[in-house]
Design an enzyme around this catalytic site. Structure first.
Site, PDB file in Angstrom:
ATOM      1  N   ASN A 176       1.058   2.243   6.017  1.00  0.00           N
ATOM      2  CA  ASN A 176       0.940   2.082   4.568  1.00  0.00           C
ATOM      3  C   ASN A 176       0.303   3.314   3.934  1.00  0.00           C
ATOM      4  OD1 ASN A 176      -1.205   1.018   6.091  1.00  0.00           O
ATOM      5  ND2 ASN A 176      -1.975  -0.223   4.418  1.00  0.00           N
ATOM      6  N   GLU A 178      -1.486   4.212   0.436  1.00  0.00           N
ATOM      7  CA  GLU A 178      -1.998   3.624  -0.806  1.00  0.00           C
ATOM      8  C   GLU A 178      -2.127   4.675  -1.899  1.00  0.00           C
ATOM      9  OE1 GLU A 178      -5.434   1.263   0.257  1.00  0.00           O
ATOM     10  OE2 GLU A 178      -4.077  -0.254   1.076  1.00  0.00           O
ATOM     11  N   CYS A 187       4.135   0.049   1.503  1.00  0.00           N
ATOM     12  CA  CYS A 187       3.815  -0.599   2.779  1.00  0.00           C
ATOM     13  C   CYS A 187       4.368   0.195   3.963  1.00  0.00           C
ATOM     14  CB  CYS A 187       4.421  -1.992   2.850  1.00  0.00           C
ATOM     15  SG  CYS A 187       3.765  -3.144   1.662  1.00  0.00           S
ATOM     16  N   GLU A 189       6.170  -0.822   6.425  1.00  0.00           N
ATOM     17  CA  GLU A 189       7.574  -1.114   6.742  1.00  0.00           C
ATOM     18  C   GLU A 189       8.509  -0.237   5.925  1.00  0.00           C
ATOM     19  OE1 GLU A 189       5.116  -3.183   6.071  1.00  0.00           O
ATOM     20  OE2 GLU A 189       5.522  -5.232   6.701  1.00  0.00           O
ATOM     21  N   CYS A 220       5.755  -8.192   3.534  1.00  0.00           N
ATOM     22  CA  CYS A 220       5.673  -8.706   2.159  1.00  0.00           C
ATOM     23  C   CYS A 220       7.086  -8.861   1.586  1.00  0.00           C
ATOM     24  CB  CYS A 220       4.842  -7.770   1.286  1.00  0.00           C
ATOM     25  SG  CYS A 220       5.730  -6.311   0.737  1.00  0.00           S
ATOM     26  N   CYS A 223       9.166  -5.652   1.120  1.00  0.00           N
ATOM     27  CA  CYS A 223       9.636  -5.086   2.389  1.00  0.00           C
ATOM     28  C   CYS A 223      10.769  -5.911   2.973  1.00  0.00           C
ATOM     29  CB  CYS A 223       8.482  -4.973   3.377  1.00  0.00           C
ATOM     30  SG  CYS A 223       7.310  -3.694   2.884  1.00  0.00           S
TER      31      CYS A 223
HETATM   32  N1  THU Z   1       0.825  -3.823   3.588  1.00  0.00           N
HETATM   33  C1  THU Z   1       1.775  -3.303   4.432  1.00  0.00           C
HETATM   34  O1  THU Z   1       1.753  -2.106   4.747  1.00  0.00           O
HETATM   35  N2  THU Z   1       2.737  -4.134   4.887  1.00  0.00           N
HETATM   36  C2  THU Z   1       2.826  -5.458   4.593  1.00  0.00           C
HETATM   37  O2  THU Z   1       3.759  -6.120   4.998  1.00  0.00           O
HETATM   38  C3  THU Z   1       1.778  -6.095   3.791  1.00  0.00           C
HETATM   39  C4  THU Z   1       0.793  -5.192   3.155  1.00  0.00           C
HETATM   40  C5  THU Z   1      -0.219  -2.920   3.094  1.00  0.00           C
HETATM   41  C6  THU Z   1      -0.131  -2.603   1.632  1.00  0.00           C
HETATM   42  C7  THU Z   1      -1.566  -2.268   1.316  1.00  0.00           C
HETATM   43  O3  THU Z   1      -1.801  -0.916   1.613  1.00  0.00           O
HETATM   44  C8  THU Z   1      -2.373  -3.108   2.260  1.00  0.00           C
HETATM   45  O4  THU Z   1      -1.482  -3.523   3.279  1.00  0.00           O
HETATM   46  C9  THU Z   1      -2.993  -4.316   1.618  1.00  0.00           C
HETATM   47  O5  THU Z   1      -2.053  -5.079   0.930  1.00  0.00           O
END
Ligand code: THU
Length: 264
Positions: A176, A178, A187, A189, A220, A223
């Site tokens: 991920n 941010e 994310c 994925e 999520c 994704c």
């Molecule tokens: N996140 C992912 O990378 N993949 C997911 O399927 C769920 C959430 C990340 C996004 C964010 O940086 C952190 O997790 C918290 O939501």
């Protein structure tokens, strides 16, 4: 050993307030409660509680509770509960419960599949995965270590086995990323997915997703939609715990009746 809670390591000095739960009574034990569930009673032992289930009592022990089940008691031990099963007790031990059992205790291990009785999911151990699947999980763990997640401190790693038009297969990974705007966050994925697509690998076969802080979590909604674009039948592997129990899905199961390329 504390006589009231039967915990050999407990040092409940002085006066300990013990809640005796008698026949016909129900009790929900919370943080700091010590209970003795007597015949004909039922106790729900929540986080931070400890106690004994005596002959003829029943109960459920939740995550963070510790208990002793004496002969003749029946206890449903949920994920994260810690229990000692004495001879003659019966424990329904869910996945993730920690039961120390004496000879003669009856332990009914609830298969992981039952815990995750969602259509199509299947739980296996890391060792049961194919060599390729294990490699994807390893890639995902490795890349999660360098996640850019300074706002959530929630590292996620993903690895995708994808195929190009020439039939070549390659692994793409991502973590991920941010953003100070929060909304700009992408994310793991999707980072892996876009790298694959950018390189011409548009058919996704297997996707592994790991997150030490949320074991068992799954992709999520955004994704899922992106994975669906490139691999409706792709397998998605989620690591259910840090000891690498794996839940298996297909993208189609995670996003049923989806909108996709053929819908336009
Ligand atoms: N996140 C992912 O990378 N993949 C997911 O399927 C769920 C959430 C990340 C996004 C964010 O940086 C952190 O997790 C918290 O939501």
């Amino acid at each position: 050993m504390c006589k009231n809670c039967n915990d050999p390591s407990a040092k409940h000095k002085g006066k300990v307030k013990v809640r005796f739960v008698r026949r016909g009574q129900g009790f929900t034990a919370g943080e700091g409660d010590i209970f003795r569930a007597q015949a004909g009673s039922t106790v729900l032992a929540k986080n931070g509680s400890t106690g004994v289930f005596l002959n003829g009592s029943t109960g459920t022990a939740y995550e963070g509770s510790t208990f002793t089940a004496e002969a003749g008691s029946v206890v449903h031990a949920k994920y994260g509960s810690i229990g000692r099963a004495r001879k003659g007790s019966t424990i329904i031990a869910n996945y993730g419960s920690h039961i120390e059992d004496e000879a003669g205790a009856k332990i009914i291990r609830r298969a992981d599949e039952e815990e995750h009785a969602v259509a199509g999911s299947l739980v296996s151990s890391y060792a049961e995965l194919s060599a390729m699947e294990r490699s994807l999980v390893d890639h995902a763990w490795a890349i999660s270590k360098t996640a850019y997640c300074r706002y959530s401190n929630f590292p996620v790693g993903a690895a995708i086995l994808a195929e190009n038009e020439a039939g070549e297969k390659r692994i793409f990974d991502g973590h991920n990323i941010e953003n100070a705007s929060y909304g700009g966050t992408v994310c793991a994925e999707r980072v892996a997915a876009f790298d694959a697509v950018k390189n011409g690998f548009r058919k996704f076969l297997i996707v592994a997703v790991v997150c030490a802080k949320c074991p068992g979590g799954s992709p999520c909604g955004f994704c899922r939609q992106v994975l669906r674009e490139f691999g409706l039948n792709a397998t998605v592997l989620n690591i259910f715990n840090t000891e690498s129990t794996v839940v298996r899905w297909t993208v189609d199961q995670l996003l049923p009746d989806s909108f996709g390329p053929d819908s336009l």
